[in-house]
Design a protein around this motif. Structure first.
Motif, mmCIF file in Angstrom:
data_model
loop_
_atom_site.group_PDB
_atom_site.id
_atom_site.type_symbol
_atom_site.label_atom_id
_atom_site.label_comp_id
_atom_site.label_asym_id
_atom_site.label_seq_id
_atom_site.Cartn_x
_atom_site.Cartn_y
_atom_site.Cartn_z
ATOM 1 N N THR A 124 3.430 0.613 12.111
ATOM 2 C CA THR A 124 4.140 1.883 11.930
ATOM 3 C C THR A 124 4.193 2.222 10.443
ATOM 4 N N VAL A 125 3.615 3.345 10.095
ATOM 5 C CA VAL A 125 3.619 3.799 8.710
ATOM 6 C C VAL A 125 4.740 4.819 8.561
ATOM 7 N N GLU A 126 5.654 4.528 7.647
ATOM 8 C CA GLU A 126 6.761 5.467 7.418
ATOM 9 C C GLU A 126 6.281 6.580 6.499
ATOM 10 N N ILE A 127 6.578 7.810 6.892
ATOM 11 C CA ILE A 127 6.197 8.963 6.072
ATOM 12 C C ILE A 127 7.407 9.385 5.249
ATOM 13 N N THR A 160 2.640 5.694 14.107
ATOM 14 C CA THR A 160 2.218 4.364 14.538
ATOM 15 C C THR A 160 0.729 4.387 14.830
ATOM 16 N N ILE A 161 0.038 3.469 14.177
ATOM 17 C CA ILE A 161 -1.413 3.410 14.367
ATOM 18 C C ILE A 161 -1.770 2.098 15.039
ATOM 19 N N LEU A 174 0.824 -1.213 0.000
ATOM 20 C CA LEU A 174 0.000 0.000 0.000
ATOM 21 C C LEU A 174 0.858 1.262 0.000
ATOM 22 N N GLY A 175 0.229 2.344 -0.335
ATOM 23 C CA GLY A 175 0.834 3.665 -0.178
ATOM 24 C C GLY A 175 -0.289 4.680 -0.182
ATOM 25 N N PRO A 215 -6.992 -3.133 4.372
ATOM 26 C CA PRO A 215 -8.062 -2.120 4.292
ATOM 27 C C PRO A 215 -8.196 -1.318 5.593
ATOM 28 N N GLU A 216 -8.089 -2.031 6.719
ATOM 29 C CA GLU A 216 -8.224 -1.328 8.003
ATOM 30 C C GLU A 216 -7.044 -0.377 8.235
ATOM 31 N N ILE A 217 -5.870 -0.773 7.756
ATOM 32 C CA ILE A 217 -4.706 0.118 7.883
ATOM 33 C C ILE A 217 -4.980 1.429 7.153
#
Lengths: 98, 501, 515
Positions: free
Chosen positions: B129-132, B119-120, B20-21, B187-189
């Motif tokens: 953890t989503v890297e920006i 981090t969600i 994803l992105g 999808p939930e992410i």
């Protein structure tokens, strides 16, 4: 020569949104070839150690305060419009989607 | 391409790993636009907020809004980003009638913020953890409406109309790195990530954060990698997915669609796709091509933005506690059960409850009043609960109840008075004469009268059947029109019954 | 009162201030002369006679009421058509903007009005300022008052011809690669390109944002200085506008008239902008001027700027690149021409392309295509990126030179005015004509052109270019006024007094007061 082709010029014209005639494309292909051949001279001295200059004066951090100033009136805004519908600019249908 | 068939979601995940992105556009709530002094307002008359700069008239020039820079830096910091020592605007060149200059003033190789992470927490408790990659500034486009043909659709329209009020409104675009390992949670992410961004910009106060008004807009990139392969699949970019639920649905849809296509031997086209809320599908938009040569170059009409480290630290000091951390802390401090706390969060009343507690109310009382009576009245009025009444007034109300000056029933009347603008709770108590009668004199008179008129009850009480007192208490409360403390009445009833002996 | 048109702006200002003449008289004299000669000359694209007289009348009324007005109050001025004016069409010499009246004034125009100057009209120019001859104006070329078979320079040929032909004492120009200085040189007038950021660009229809600069056009150095003082200074609407406080350019020019103003001044002659490729008469006048300067006490030395030979190449990458983006807004949606495709479906994409084909002239198309190429994926580093590096090298050349000298000089242009059509077929030859003026734009430094005589072989004006370090515009004016005084003393007259009288029939009409 720099090898600019008519196909390239046609592609550039489409990027630049100019509906060039075949004659214009032909003559611009020649012009562009000559000009590019001449201006590529910049590469002789543009070595990696030389920084690029985008602005002649080295300013930074030029800001405006977040204060509303009067806008144009709607009539002023639309005064030059080739076509309008009420208070909006009117344009022919859009072919492509963004 | 024929209408895509969908593969069962679990089956799709067996065969492929989703990658994803997300690109989230946040509209800042500055008073003026990004590059001119026109008002940044939603819902004004068409083309009322325009000037030579945002209309792209010949000779117009941009001037950067300082507040927009501050908001962008604060948002970058809140996402854990580094703030660039030198950052620049660049022109992204493409022709489109909603883009007045036919270039977007954006940022390219030198964004204001980069290298962050967020981090969600998913509902299962799983942390991701989503890297920006970056957060950069740019200006919004105007608004197109399509006339004739199929209703409101671009296809088949006879003509289109342009309103440039939104043109030049400041945006921050937050771009994630590739998110791998999302698996079935993908999808939930998507939904949780966008919700977290929304919560952060709201906490920062940099955006109105209303997705329904387009303040927060999401583009979702999805690709599938066959299990056992390390080669990335071709991605699609689904544009303008503008509600949390839609993000979740669009990601799920793309996974199922791409899986069906790939497993049938097809290939994915790199393209933008459009999300259709009504049908729950995406449809193909324009394929990526060399028409996407945006010819970025540094905006010569604007000078570099080079925020000093002092300025950055000053702005960092203004950051609120991260919403997720704050929620954890508050729930622990207040001792709320999960459901109680979720009730407050889902009603968007965290700030109100916190302020009410800070003004002296007990946590449970604050929660009860806000999610109860205040929320009910707000619902009736069709407004947000925290716009109806101030936390300190709710706290004052709770104090009056706890001091015994008001019963719950009276307090509800006082609340209505406060909301009606009759003053503070105390002033309403005075003007409406709603206080509990605390002087025993009138109570004793009423009790004696009630006991006298119900001799059988009096006899029962004297026989030790204390519960019979209820009938007398009811009569007294009725006579006092509720403005009495029932516990005190009970005490006095028993006392008078005894003394009448 | 035909002499009114021969007076300098400073002298007119003096007569207006002491009540010897009214602004209406001065304005009418210029309008009469325009009516008489401009049919042939074509310096103006638009003459706002009624508005100018009405404005002049209001200024006279203010004076009569005892108001203290500025030094140029009541003095007429011509405005290059690249500047937005809310009461006059602003076309930038392009068909795509034919008849467009902006809903706002450029900052410099607003400052003119605030200082009570009288706008006479809008002057001709190469389309979007792309050119050195006005042959690329969509409305036909302007003629050189010295020889009507020759170009008046460009892009600001209209402004230069207007002041040289006494149609206006002052004009505004814009200079991206020499568009003020080269026309000044070939018409025997004065033109100044201020330091980049010294004068606001807000409301100037952009050619190349990082090179464009608005500046004064006049017949004397002092007049240019007076106008510079009116238009210069910080403008918050232009983010590249300098916030530095500026000294009075007029005071600087007056300082140049003092005895010994040239004594000890270190003047550098740019080796690369002299000699080979320059017309013999240009070189001759330049050499004579240097001798006069030396005799007046200036220290002349030669300095080398080795990277100047790359300046034309860098310029013709940076300019088209920025222009291709700046001119994207001409799309038929909000203003200007709309042209439908001759066949096929009428979609906005096709209408934009048809409009831009019909509305842009060949030179504009050539440069947009070149600029689009220079910015394209895969070519950016080789072309636009490299050109920006050359820009750094040119700045370094200037920095090194200004460590040794106070000012740099060169001929303003390699040749005197050439004949119409002479270079039209060969774009590169036209571009190379800008070799002398381009380096100052690339570096952002100020430059001036003032007359230094007539070339013996053709009797046409030759210009002296002076360049100063960034922000040292005042130095140009002090030096310029001193040189002007020195040369005029040497000649015994002003250069423009030698210009041929324009067509006698029109002169007669002017005397009759026929408009």
């Amino acid at each position: 020569m720099s090898g600019i082709t008519a196909e390239q010029v046609a592609h550039l014209a489409s990027l630049a949104r100019i509906d060039l005639s075949p004659e214009e494309i032909a003559s611009l292909t020649i012009d562009l070839g000559q000009i590019v051949e001449s201006v590529k001279k910049v590469q002789e001295v543009a070595t990696p150690d030389v920084p690029a200059t985008s602005h002649p004066m080295p300013l930074t951090n030029v800001f405006r305060d977040d204060i509303v100033v009067p806008s144009l009136t709607v009539e002023q805004a639309l005064s030059g419009a080739p076509d309008r519908d009420g208070d909006k600019f009117r344009v022919p249908p859009i072919l492509e989607e963004d | 391409m024929k209408k895509a068939e969908l593969m069962d979601f679990d089956k799709a995940l067996e065969l492929y790993e989703p990658v994803l992105g997300f690109e989230v556009h946040v509209e800042l709530n500055t008073k003026t636009k990004m590059f001119c002094g026109c008002a940044n307002e939603f819902g004004q008359g068409a083309n009322t907020n325009t000037c030579p700069t945002c209309l792209g008239l010949p000779g117009g020039l941009p001037q950067v809004n300082r507040k927009a820079i501050e908001s962008s830096i604060r948002l970058g910091l809140a996402l854990g980003c580094d703030i660039a020592e030198a950052s620049r605007f660049a022109r992204k060149n493409y022709f489109y009638p909603d883009t007045a200059k036919n270039f977007q003033t954006s940022q390219y190789d030198e964004p204001i913020a980069f290298n962050g992470s967020l981090t969600i927490e998913l509902e299962s408790g799983r942390q991701v953890t989503v890297e920006i990659e970056r957060a950069h500034m740019e200006d919004d486009a105007g608004k197109l409406t399509h006339k004739g043909g199929a209703t409101g659709r671009i296809q088949g329209a006879d003509y289109s109309l342009v309103d440039y009020n939104r043109g030049g409104v400041p945006l921050v675009e937050i771009v994630t790195q590739m998110i791998e390992g999302g698996e079935a949670d993908s999808p939930e992410i998507g939904k949780t990530y966008v919700a977290a961004i929304r919560e952060i910009v709201k906490a920062l106060g940099v955006s109105n954060a209303r997705m329904e008004e387009g303040n927060v807009r999401c583009d979702a990139n999805v690709s599938l990698r066959p299990r056992g392969s390390n080669i990335l699949g071709t991605r699609t970019e689904t544009k303008n997915v503008n509600s949390l639920r839609s993000v979740e649905r669009a990601v799920r849809y793309e996974i199922q669609r791409q899986a069906a296509l790939l497993s049938a031997g097809g290939t994915i086209t790199q393209e933008t796709r459009h999300w259709h809320e009504d049908t729950g599908r995406t449809s193909a938009g324009r394929p990526k091509s060399d028409a996407d040569d945006y010819r970025y170059f540094p905006e010569p009409d604007l000078v570099p933005v080079a925020p000093s480290r002092e300025w950055v630290e000053e702005l960092r000091a203004t950051l609120p506690e991260p919403p997720a951390a704050r929620r954890k802390r508050l729930q622990a401090d207040w001792g709320f059960a999960n459901l109680e706390f979720q009730d407050v969060v889902n009603s968007d009343l965290l700030d109100a409850v916190e302020a009410t507690i800070a003004a002296g109310a007990s946590a449970q009382a604050a929660r009860k009043w806000w999610t109860g009576e205040v929320a009910r009245l707000a619902n009736v009025a069709g407004v947000a609960a925290d716009s109806l009444v101030q936390p300190h007034q709710v706290a004052a109300l709770i104090e009056l109840v706890e001091a015994g000056t008001l019963t719950d029933r009276l307090a509800r009347q006082v609340l209505e008075g406060v909301i009606a603008g009759e003053g503070t709770p105390l002033e309403v108590v005075d003007s409406r004469g709603l206080a509990v009668v605390s002087d025993d004199g009138p109570l004793i008179a009423a009790i004696d009268e009630a006991l006298a008129s119900q001799p059988d009850v009096l006899a029962k009480i004297r026989d030790g059947k204390v519960q019979a007192a209820g009938a007398v208490i009811g009569a007294v409360m009725k006579a006092m029109r509720g403005q009495a403390d029932a516990a005190r009445v009970r005490e006095l009833v028993l006392e008078r019954a005894g003394s009448a002996e | 009162m035909t002499d009114l048109i021969k007076l300098s702006a400073a002298d007119l200002g003096g007569l207006l201030a002491n009540g010897s003449v009214s602004s209406v008289e001065v304005t009418r004299a210029h309008l009469d002369h325009i009516a008489a000669v401009d049919t042939d000359l074509h310096a103006f694209l638009h003459v706002a006679a009624d508005a100018a007289l009405a404005t002049a009348d209001r200024v006279d009324a203010r004076r009569a009421a005892g108001e203290q007005l500025g030094l140029l109050a009541g003095v007429p001025i011509a405005i290059k058509d690249v500047l937005a004016t809310r009461d006059m069409p602003s076309t930038a010499g392009s068909k795509i903007l034919e008849g467009w009246i902006p809903p706002y004034d450029a900052t410099v125009v607003k400052r003119l009005r605030d200082a009570h100057l009288i706008p006479l009209g809008k002057t001709n120019m190469d389309e979007f300022a792309m050119g050195s001859s006005t042959e690329h104006s969509a409305y036909g070329p302007t003629r050189n008052p010295w020889d009507q078979e020759r170009i008046p320079g460009g892009s600001g040929g209209g402004s230069a011809a207007a002041v040289a032909a006494f149609e206006a004492p002052l004009a505004l120009g814009s200079d991206t690669g020499g568009s003020i200085r080269q026309p000044a040189a070939v018409t025997g007038s004065v033109g100044v390109k201020p330091t980049y950021g010294g004068v606001s660009r807000y409301g100037a229809i952009a050619l190349a944002s990082s090179l464009d600069q608005v500046g004064p056009v006049s017949r004397t150095v002092y007049d240019a200085a007076l106008l510079h003082d009116v238009i210069g200074g910080h403008d918050p609407l232009d983010s590249t506008s300098l916030t530095d406080p500026w000294p009075s350019m007029a005071a600087a020019a007056r300082a140049g008239l003092a005895d010994g103003a040239l004594t000890g001044l270190r003047i550098g002659v740019v080796k690369e902008l002299n000699g080979e490729g320059f017309q013999a008469g240009v070189t001759q006048r330049f050499t004579e001027t240097l001798a006069l300067l030396a005799a007046a006490g200036a220290e002349i030395s030669e300095v080398s700027a080795p990277n100047f030979e790359y300046s034309v190449a860098a310029y013709y990458l940076i300019l088209p690149a920025e222009a291709s983006s700046n001119l994207a807004r001409f799309d038929s949606v909000r203003f200007g021409l709309r042209e439908n495709p001759t066949d096929g479906p009428v979609t906005i994409e096709r209408v934009m392309a048809a409009t831009r084909d019909a509305g842009f002239g060949p030179e504009v198309k050539r440069r947009i295509i070149l600029g689009t190429y220079a910015l394209s994926t895969g070519y950016y580093d080789a072309y636009y990126g490299s050109a920006q590096k050359v820009r750094t090298l040119i700045q370094r050349d200037f920095d090194a030179a200004f460590e040794k000298v106070d000012l740099l000089v060169s001929p303003s242009a390699p040749t005197t005015a050439f004949k119409f059509g002479e270079k039209l077929a060969d774009p590169m030859a036209m571009y190379l004509n800008d070799i002398t003026t381009i380096p100052a734009n690339l570096a952002g430094i100020p430059g001036m052109s003032l007359p230094m005589g007539l070339a013996p072989e053709d009797g046409l004006p030759v210009g002296l270019q002076v360049m100063a370090p960034a922000k040292q515009d005042a130095r140009l004016y002090t030096f310029g006024a001193a040189v002007e005084q020195l040369l005029e003393a040497h000649w015994g007259h002003t250069l423009l007094s030698r210009a041929p009288a324009l067509a006698p029939v029109e002169m007669f009409a002017s005397e009759e007061g026929v408009i």
